[in-house]
Every structure is written in structure tokens, then in C-alpha cells.
Design a protein around this motif. Structure first.
Motif, PDB file in Angstrom:
ATOM      1  N   ILE A 178      -7.886  79.022  20.627  1.00  0.00           N
ATOM      2  CA  ILE A 178      -6.802  79.511  19.933  1.00  0.00           C
ATOM      3  C   ILE A 178      -7.466  80.220  18.455  1.00  0.00           C
ATOM      4  N   VAL A 179      -8.328  79.396  17.852  1.00  0.00           N
ATOM      5  CA  VAL A 179      -8.824  80.463  16.490  1.00  0.00           C
ATOM      6  C   VAL A 179      -9.715  81.489  16.903  1.00  0.00           C
ATOM      7  N   ASN A 180     -10.431  81.461  17.997  1.00  0.00           N
ATOM      8  CA  ASN A 180     -11.168  82.453  18.703  1.00  0.00           C
ATOM      9  C   ASN A 180     -10.363  83.839  19.209  1.00  0.00           C
ATOM     10  N   SER A 181      -9.271  83.259  19.890  1.00  0.00           N
ATOM     11  CA  SER A 181      -8.416  84.445  20.412  1.00  0.00           C
ATOM     12  C   SER A 181      -7.148  84.813  19.693  1.00  0.00           C
ATOM     13  N   CYS A 182      -6.853  84.159  18.483  1.00  0.00           N
ATOM     14  CA  CYS A 182      -5.891  84.688  17.685  1.00  0.00           C
ATOM     15  C   CYS A 182      -6.438  85.334  16.351  1.00  0.00           C
ATOM     16  N   ILE A 183      -5.655  86.177  15.775  1.00  0.00           N
ATOM     17  CA  ILE A 183      -5.982  86.709  14.404  1.00  0.00           C
ATOM     18  C   ILE A 183      -5.149  85.723  13.504  1.00  0.00           C
ATOM     19  N   CYS A 184      -5.906  85.342  12.550  1.00  0.00           N
ATOM     20  CA  CYS A 184      -5.254  84.111  11.537  1.00  0.00           C
ATOM     21  C   CYS A 184      -5.002  84.792  10.192  1.00  0.00           C
ATOM     22  N   PHE A 185      -3.861  84.446   9.656  1.00  0.00           N
ATOM     23  CA  PHE A 185      -3.440  85.062   8.401  1.00  0.00           C
ATOM     24  C   PHE A 185      -3.062  83.811   7.383  1.00  0.00           C
ATOM     25  N   ASN A 186      -3.187  84.132   6.033  1.00  0.00           N
ATOM     26  CA  ASN A 186      -2.389  83.530   4.991  1.00  0.00           C
ATOM     27  C   ASN A 186      -1.441  84.391   4.804  1.00  0.00           C
ATOM     28  N   LEU A 187      -0.046  83.970   4.852  1.00  0.00           N
ATOM     29  CA  LEU A 187       1.039  84.728   4.384  1.00  0.00           C
ATOM     30  C   LEU A 187       1.698  83.932   2.973  1.00  0.00           C
ATOM     31  N   THR A 188       2.071  85.242   1.977  1.00  0.00           N
ATOM     32  CA  THR A 188       2.806  84.519   1.085  1.00  0.00           C
ATOM     33  C   THR A 188       4.035  85.650   0.975  1.00  0.00           C
ATOM     34  N   TYR A 189       5.426  84.878   1.022  1.00  0.00           N
ATOM     35  CA  TYR A 189       6.384  85.960   1.238  1.00  0.00           C
ATOM     36  C   TYR A 189       7.418  85.347   0.196  1.00  0.00           C
ATOM     37  N   SER A 190       8.533  86.171  -0.100  1.00  0.00           N
ATOM     38  CA  SER A 190       9.826  85.740  -0.480  1.00  0.00           C
ATOM     39  C   SER A 190      10.942  86.230   0.033  1.00  0.00           C
ATOM     40  N   ASP A 191      10.849  87.557   0.490  1.00  0.00           N
ATOM     41  CA  ASP A 191      11.910  88.261   1.128  1.00  0.00           C
ATOM     42  C   ASP A 191      11.770  88.057   2.554  1.00  0.00           C
ATOM     43  N   LEU A 192      13.050  87.714   3.271  1.00  0.00           N
ATOM     44  CA  LEU A 192      12.781  87.361   4.795  1.00  0.00           C
ATOM     45  C   LEU A 192      12.806  88.687   5.346  1.00  0.00           C
ATOM     46  N   ASP A 193      13.630  89.576   4.953  1.00  0.00           N
ATOM     47  CA  ASP A 193      13.883  90.898   5.938  1.00  0.00           C
ATOM     48  C   ASP A 193      12.482  91.733   5.837  1.00  0.00           C
ATOM     49  N   HIS A 194      11.601  91.606   4.755  1.00  0.00           N
ATOM     50  CA  HIS A 194      10.483  92.166   4.317  1.00  0.00           C
ATOM     51  C   HIS A 194       9.509  91.720   5.360  1.00  0.00           C
ATOM     52  N   VAL A 195       9.295  90.175   5.400  1.00  0.00           N
ATOM     53  CA  VAL A 195       8.459  89.451   6.262  1.00  0.00           C
ATOM     54  C   VAL A 195       8.444  89.988   7.748  1.00  0.00           C
ATOM     55  N   ILE A 196       9.893  89.710   8.073  1.00  0.00           N
ATOM     56  CA  ILE A 196      10.031  90.037   9.537  1.00  0.00           C
ATOM     57  C   ILE A 196       9.713  91.538   9.850  1.00  0.00           C
ATOM     58  N   ALA A 197       9.987  92.310   8.989  1.00  0.00           N
ATOM     59  CA  ALA A 197       9.672  93.856   9.462  1.00  0.00           C
ATOM     60  C   ALA A 197       7.918  93.741   9.833  1.00  0.00           C
ATOM     61  N   ARG A 198       7.280  93.079   8.568  1.00  0.00           N
ATOM     62  CA  ARG A 198       5.804  93.160   8.992  1.00  0.00           C
ATOM     63  C   ARG A 198       5.465  92.440  10.414  1.00  0.00           C
ATOM     64  N   LEU A 199       5.946  91.323  10.421  1.00  0.00           N
ATOM     65  CA  LEU A 199       5.688  90.595  11.715  1.00  0.00           C
ATOM     66  C   LEU A 199       6.279  91.225  13.049  1.00  0.00           C
ATOM     67  N   ASP A 200       7.331  91.947  13.105  1.00  0.00           N
ATOM     68  CA  ASP A 200       7.666  92.953  13.948  1.00  0.00           C
ATOM     69  C   ASP A 200       6.476  93.922  14.309  1.00  0.00           C
ATOM     70  N   GLY A 201       5.905  94.370  13.321  1.00  0.00           N
ATOM     71  CA  GLY A 201       5.001  95.551  13.432  1.00  0.00           C
ATOM     72  C   GLY A 201       3.815  94.685  14.175  1.00  0.00           C
ATOM     73  N   MET A 202       3.365  93.541  13.725  1.00  0.00           N
ATOM     74  CA  MET A 202       2.346  93.024  14.422  1.00  0.00           C
ATOM     75  C   MET A 202       2.303  92.889  16.040  1.00  0.00           C
ATOM     76  N   VAL A 203       3.581  92.502  16.390  1.00  0.00           N
ATOM     77  CA  VAL A 203       3.827  92.103  17.899  1.00  0.00           C
ATOM     78  C   VAL A 203       4.196  93.513  18.646  1.00  0.00           C
ATOM     79  N   SER A 204       4.478  94.392  17.860  1.00  0.00           N
ATOM     80  CA  SER A 204       4.715  95.906  18.522  1.00  0.00           C
ATOM     81  C   SER A 204       3.716  96.703  19.003  1.00  0.00           C
ATOM     82  N   GLN A 205       2.400  96.465  18.150  1.00  0.00           N
ATOM     83  CA  GLN A 205       1.235  97.097  18.610  1.00  0.00           C
ATOM     84  C   GLN A 205       0.666  96.842  19.954  1.00  0.00           C
TER      85      GLN A 205
END
Lengths: 302, 94, 379
Positions: free
Chosen positions: A275-302
Motif C-alpha cells: 500500500i505504502v509503495n503503490s499509493c501516494i500518502c498525504f497529511n491533510l489539514t482542513y476545515s472547509d469541506l467543499d474546499h477539501v472535496i474539490a482538492r480530492l476530486d482533482g486528485m482522482v480525476s487525473q
């Protein structure tokens, strides 16, 4: 046949009968027997898109019944029993649903060793899954619920189930227990959300369960490859920050946070390094749900 | 006295640059190890080493000047590895 | 639709008949004639898995089948449950071996005789029945005069006592055949240290010196294990004179069946030597029960004349009582249909086990003391 397609009276009849009400959760089939109609009504709402089955192998035989003792005259109680054994103290009868949810999780954690069981939420979009390993209080339930309400498939809010053979993620979509302030947050975020009854004064405060989407329930047997590991941390008024972390950090955090990493022995080690070798791993700090969802949407649309 | 990773001992080591994790099949435990520990464990997997021979080899790998301090550190590490069941003592004559 | 409803009704009716005798038969045939498993319906498999799980036999049953019937077609869901149970058992076994490794290392410094008993011994000897056998703790036997040294030495090397209650501590030391269990502060497995194999108050008194004299070495360890005969007799006396004889003890009878089958195939004089050893250790009665019930439930190949000639054969009345009660108590029930009769028989055998463990003059004050402290704890 789906729960919502069966008349409620017929569901009650099944749950009251010896043969019980058998529900397919994807990774396991549960036979439920109970005479608590309020509990069954809440269950029927939250699990409305799950299949009722007959004649299949049953993994967990769960009874939710009132105990036979003097206490029942003082305060109505309910007991969770699995395969005839009663591992927990009774709960007030009004809290039958949280008890059932918690008890079923306990059963899976105790018997599910054909999976590496990470203590993590997991969601999927475009065939790419994100694992959210986190301790209580990090906001992973709220984040999972918000993502599920924006078209992501909910795999689980509690169990990151990695199959021992092959390392794919096994879904275990269930109602997401929202706690205290999160209930209002999610209602504001998506007013059309379907929530179960409010349960005040549980061990974790007030709890309400968020119904899993039809799509999540219908695809509960579909496996998916993990693509990202994100360690979320809710922090009031913070910006959305995604910071890539080193593999050994991700490995140690995942291992120490798993339900059965030690039990899985070398297989656990191998699945986790995969898992660790095949995934990209992040720490995420957030407060705004819409904002974070937009970022995650971007990650999986590439 | 010499030390080695027994041949019967199946260690799985996953190395990421200067960090690594090692799974010990004997105890069922996983340990995080640093750069120095990675080298020591890799050397002891190849053949038995005494404290002296080990510190000679480590010295040339990391180009350490203070050999005394290194030996101190290595003997600590060896005790720790022995307690974790990663290595065992062997007789020098063998 | 009507036909379907009828089928479901019949199925329920059929499973209802799996109460009592038939569910016991399902379990026993799974052990004695595994080839018949191929004909099981998915509902029968499900019941079998439930009963095995309730008796902590799921993993060892899976391991047996894998070994003896590798080509048997097992439904995918059942195989999944087998796999999960085996992983847990493998992990427990690894923990036990690791604890034995550490114990061996520390106790080697003392230069005294240490014998590993029961499950730990089966693992050390690589007996195939140790695969999938769920172990909770390790039992070791040391000479009585050395037990204080062993305890002190382990306490100095990171082990800690698990009994903090003063009454329990005293009870163990005065009347039991062991000291309160120790556990290393970094690990999970408890170590029970015995100086004889039965409580001091028990009605049987096998001489531990004879056990030490017969003990055999294990490759790679300083610890020893009991000789084959003593291992069998210990298992027998533990089951029939120290255990409560409920469903979780069926595993011990299965161990006995495996030990009988394995050792009798290695030596034509086996039964004769076993009886002789039982006489030496004064354990003829538990040996008789072990042979009788192993044969009755698991079809162990034990010559009938060995049983009839056994010096441990009890009076006719006792035989009839035990032959009726023991199988009912040991075999699991269909969890959907527990029987009052079985609960009553288990209670009777529970009383029997306590009676065998201590004289009434000790037993009654002990039980009173225990129930009093339980009441206080509840308040």
C-alpha cells in the motif's frame, strides 16, 4: 430483494421469526432476530438499499432481545447476542441501533482476519480509492459522509479492509455515525441528507447515522485498488493543506492504527508495504469541506 | 563472542532510503530501524561478526572517525537486537 | 411463489431438526468421516462452522482437513471463515513459541529441570495437532524445591504476577499445584508454573519425580517435555480430574484421540506399556475414561480387551452415568436450540470436578469466599 422493496410488516415478521431477517452487507451476511420494532424501523431506513437474502451462508447470527431478569421491570434493556453468546452488558432499549452497529463492528474486528483491517475510512471515485486512517476526533466520519454526499462511493467509515490475498480494498458500507456538532455540519452541508433517529447520551455524546447512498450499497461487493492514503486532521479555521509524507511514516502510522496488523503476521507486513509503495500518502489539514472535496476530486480525476 | 542473524530466521526488511522497517517472524513484531541499524542487520545476515569486526566494517561504510564511541553505540545496538530476537550469539570457533 | 415459501418452510423445519442429537452427529462425522463433508448443504456447513467456533475448534478443524483431505471442495464462504480462524491461531502459536524462546533463554541460566506441558509441548514436538490449536497460555513444570527460585528469577527479568488479590495469592500457594500466573510486561502470553500436575488437594497424587525421571529432550531447547506415555496420562488426568467437562474441553479429548492414534501406531506394545505407566503413576481411572470416550466419540482404534481389562474401569453405575453425561457435556449444541438437559448435566459435572479437586471441608469455604467477593465487586 432490497429492504425498501419489502413491506415493513413483512420485515417485522421475518425479524420476529426463528429464521430471522438475513441481510447481505457485501463482506458478510447477518441473520438478525429482534422484536424491537422501533429499532427495526430505524434499521430499515438506514439500510434500505441492502439486499435481504435467503438460503445463503450466514457469517453472524445476531439477536437483539430484552434480557430475562428483574431489571426489565425497572428500565427496559436490550442485549446483543452473537451465536448464542452475550459479550456485552445490556443497553437501554432506546439505544438498540447504536448497540447493533457497534456490536457488528466488534464481530467483524474479531473474526475478519482474512483481511488486514485498518482503522480507517475509505471512499472511491473513478476507480481510485482513498484510505483515511485516523484516530477518533480527526473528523474522518464527517469527511467520509461529506464525500459520500458528493458522489463518492462509501467503502467504509471505520474499516479499511485490505484483502489478505491480492491487497484490494473490500467495501463495508454502513450508516456513518455522526457525533454532536458534526450532525449539524452535515445537515448544513447537504440539507437533503437522510439521517436516522437522534441518540442522545451515548458514550460518544449525541449520535445520528447518515444513510449510505444507493450506489454505495449496490456496489458493496465491488473491490477497488487503493490509490491514496490521506491522514486527515480537522482544524478549525485552517486552510486546506495536503502535504506528502515519507513511506516509513505512513507505514508506521497505518500499522499502529490497524485492528489486526500483528495477527496478520508477515502477510500484514507485505500488504502494508504494498500500500505504502503503490499509493501516494498525504497529511491533510482542513476545515472547509467543499474546499477539501474539490482538492480530492482533482486528485482522482487525473 | 560473535553475533549473527540465524539462517532459520526469516526477516523481511523494507528499506526506504535511510529509513527501514523489519518484520521478525520469530516474535511476530515489526520494528522501525535507522541507517546504522540497517547496515548492521544486513552485515549480520551475511555472516557472523564480532563487535570488533563489525565496528571495522561500519567504520569504513560511514567513514566514522571516533571508533570508541561507535563501538559503544554498536554494543548497545547488539544488546537491543538480541532482546528483540533479531540476532543470536554464536561461538567464534564455529 | 407458493413453491418457494414451501421450500423455505421445509428448510426451516429441517434445520429445526438439527437440535440435539443430529447436530452432535454432524460435528462428530465431520471429524470421523470427513469425506462426507462433500455432501453437506450450505446450511449444514454454516451450523458446523458455528459449533466449531463456539468450541474454539474452527482453526484446528480447518488445519486437519487441509492436511488429510486437501482436495475436498469447501464452499468459498466456509474457506474464508477457515482462513480467518487459522490466521488467528497461527498468530497465537507464534506468540507462544516466542514466549517459550524467551523463557528458555532466561531459565537456562538457572540450570534446573523445566518441563513444558500440554499445548506448548505439542508445538515444541511439532505434533501436527498443534497446528490451528488455540493456545491461551503456557504451562511449565519445575521441581517443587526450585519453584521459588524460578519465580524470583522471572520476576527479575521482566515477568510480573497477574494475581494481585491477597486471598487469591494465598489460595494458589496453599492449595493449588501452581503459583499465580506470570506474564512478561511487554508480552501477552501467561506462564503457569506448576510443581505437580494436579492440585495438592486432589484425590489423585501422581509423583512428579517420576515425571521428571521420564522427561525427554527437545532439539534446540534446554526445556524438556514429558515422555509420550506421561504426556497422554497428563492430558487424561487434566481433562477428567481438573477440567469442568464442558464444550470448550472437547478439544482436550480430541488431543487424546490424536495422541492415542499417533503413538499406538509407532509401537505394538503401546497399550501394555501405557497401562503399566498408569499403574505406576496411579492414574488408571483417568486413562480408562480417556480411552473410553476417545473411542466412543472419535472412533479411536483402541482394542476392546484393553478397555475391559483396564484397572481403572469404574463400577457399572458410574460407567453408565459417565457414558451418558460426558458426551452431552463435551459436544457443542446447536446455538439456536440450547437444551435445558445439557445445561443441567454440565452443572452436575461442574460439581463433580470441584469435588474431585478438593475435600468438601475446603471447597465450601472457598466457594463462599469467592461468591462473597463477587457480590462485593458488584456493589
Amino acid at each position: 430483494m432490497k429492504i425498501k422493496d419489502i413491506p415493513f410488516r413483512q420485515l417485522l415478521k421475518a425479524a420476529h421469526s426463528r429464521a430471522g431477517l438475513c441481510i447481505d452487507f457485501g463482506m458478510c451476511v447477518v441473520r438478525l432476530r429482534s422484536r424491537e420494532n422501533d429499532f427495526l424501523q430505524a434499521l430499515a431506513l438506514l439500510y434500505q438499499d441492502f439486499q435481504v437474502v435467503e438460503g445463503q451462508f450466514i457469517d453472524f447470527h445476531i439477536d437483539m432481545q430484552r434480557p430475562v431478569n428483574y431489571r426489565r421491570w425497572m428500565q427496559a434493556q436490550i442485549v446483543f447476542s452473537i451465536n448464542g453468546a452475550k459479550p456485552f452488558d445490556p443497553f437501554p432499549v432506546s439505544h438498540a441501533l447504536p448497540l447493533f452497529e457497534w456490536g457488528l463492528n466488534w464481530c467483524i474486528a474479531k473474526q475478519g482476519h482474512h483481511h488486514l483491517m485498518l482503522h480507517a475510512g475509505a471512499v472511491e471515485k473513478n476507480g481510485k480509492a482513498i484510505i483515511f486512517p485516523a484516530l477518533p476526533g480527526s473528523g474522518k466520519s464527517t469527511l467520509s459522509a461529506a464525500l459520500a454526499l458528493r458522489g463518492w462511493r462509501l467503502l467504509s467509515d471505520e474499516f479499511g479492509l485490505v484483502r489478505a490475498e491480492g491487497g484490494l480494498l473490500q467495501a463495508m458500507p454502513r450508516p456513518i455515525p455522526l457525533k454532536n456538532a458534526s450532525i449539524q455540519v452535515i445537515q448544513d452541508f447537504e440539507p437533503s441528507v437522510v439521517l436516522g433517529p437522534l441518540f442522545p447520551k451515548t458514550r460518544k455524546g449525541t449520535v445520528a447515522h447518515c444513510q449510505p447512498s444507493t450506489d454505495s450499497a449496490e456496489r458493496c461487493k465491488q473491490l477497488v485498488k487503493p490509490a491514496f492514503v490521506v491522514f486527515p486532521q480537522y482544524q478549525a479555521d485552517s486552510q486546506t493543506v495536503l502535504e506528502e509524507v515519507l513511506p516509513h511514516y505512513a507505514f508506521l502510522k497505518l500499522a499502529s492504527n490497524a485492528f489486526n496488523y500483528e495477527v496478520m503476521g508477515r502477510t500484514g507486513f507485505e500488504r502494508l508495504t504494498d500500500i505504502v509503495n503503490s499509493c501516494i500518502c498525504f497529511n491533510l489539514t482542513y476545515s472547509d469541506l467543499d474546499h477539501v472535496i474539490a482538492r480530492l476530486d482533482g486528485m482522482v480525476s487525473q | 563472542m560473535a553475533w549473527e542473524v540465524p539462517k532459520t530466521q526469516a526477516l523481511s526488511i523494507e528499506i526506504w532510503g535511510e529509513h527501514a522497517v523489519v518484520y521478525n517472524d520469530l516474535s511476530g513484531e515489526t520494528h522501525y530501524i535507522n541507517e546504522l541499524a540497517i547496515e548492521v542487520l544486513t552485515l549480520l545476515q551475511k555472516s557472523p561478526e564480532t563487535l570488533i569486526s563489525l565496528s571495522d566494517k561500519i567504520c569504513s561504510i560511514f567513514e566514522v572517525g571516533d571508533k570508541g564511541a561507535l563501538q559503544q553505540q554498536l554494543s548497545q545496538l547488539i544488546i537491543e537486537f538480541d532482546n528483540l530476537g533479531l540476532i543470536t550469539a554464536v561461538n567464534c570457533e564455529n | 411463489m407458493l413453491l418457494h415459501a414451501l421450500m423455505v418452510w421445509c428448510l426451516n423445519k429441517m434445520m429445526h431438526h438439527y437440535s440435539g442429537k443430529k447436530s452432535r452427529q454432524l460435528l462428530l462425522s465431520a471429524f470421523t468421516t470427513p469425506a462426507t463433508l462433500a455432501q453437506l448443504s450450505i446450511q449444514e456447513w454454516e451450523l458446523l462452522v458455528r459449533m466449531l467456533r463456539a468450541n474454539k475448534l474452527l482453526a484446528s478443524f480447518a488445519a486437519r482437513i487441509e492436511l488429510t483431505h486437501p482436495d475436498l471442495k469447501i464452499p468459498a464462504k466456509v474457506a474464508e471463515n477457515f482462513q480467518a480462524a487459522q490466521r488467528l491461531a497461527d498468530y497465537r502459536k507464534k506468540l507462544v513459541l516466542w514466549e517459550l524462546n524467551r523463557l528458555n533463554k532466561v531459565l537456562a541460566e538457572l540450570d534446573i529441570d523445566v518441563i513444558v506441558l500440554k499445548g506448548g509441548a505439542y508445538i515444541l514436538q511439532g505434533l501436527h495437532m498443534s497446528v490451528g490449536r488455540l493456545l491461551a497460555d503456557i504451562d511449565i513444570l519445575v521441581p517443587k524445591q526450585d519453584i521459588a527460585r524460578v519465580e524470583k528469577h522471572l520476576l527479575a527479568h521482566g515477568w510480573q504476577t497477574t494475581q494481585h488479590d491477597e486471598y487469591d495469592q494465598q489460595y494458589y500457594r496453599n492449595w493449588m499445584h501452581e503459583i499465580p500466573a506470570l506474564r512478561h510486561h511487554e508480552r501477552f502470553i501467561e506462564v503457569d508454573i506448576h510443581h505437580t500436575i494436579l492440585p495438592l488437594t486432589s484425590r489423585l497424587h501422581p509423583d512428579p519425580r517420576r515425571l521428571f525421571a521420564g522427561a525427554v529432550a527437545v532439539a534446540g531447547y534446554d526445556c524438556k517435555v514429558l515422555s509420550t506415555y506421561d504426556m497422554l496420562l497428563h492430558s487424561a488426568v487434566h481433562l477428567f480430574y481438573d477440567a469442568e467437562l464442558n464444550a470448550s474441553d472437547l478439544r482436550d479429548l480430541l488431543d487424546l484421540h490424536e495422541l492415542f492414534s499417533l503413538f499406538s501406531s509407532q509401537d505394538v506394545q503401546f497399550w501394555k506399556k501405557l497401562e503399566k505407566r498408569a499403574v505406576e503413576l496411579e492414574l488408571q481411572r483417568p486413562l480408562y475414561y480417556a480411552m473410553y470416550f476417545s473411542k466412543q466419540l472419535f472412533n479411536t482404534e483402541i482394542p476392546t480387551d484393553v478397555l475391559v481389562a483396564s484397572k481403572g474401569r469404574p463400577l457399572y453405575g458410574v460407567r453408565v452415568f459417565m457414558a451418558y453425561c460426558v458426551p452431552l457435556a463435551l459436544l457443542p449444541e446447536n446455538p439456536d436450540y440450547p437444551q435445558k438437559k445439557v445445561a443441567f448435566i454440565r452443572w452436575l459435572l461442574y460439581l463433580r470436578s470441584h469435588y474431585l479437586r478438593m475435600p468438601l471441608t475446603l471447597l465450601i469455604p472457598h466457594l463462599l469466599k469467592k461468591s462473597k467477593s463477587r457480590l462485593q465487586a458488584n456493589q
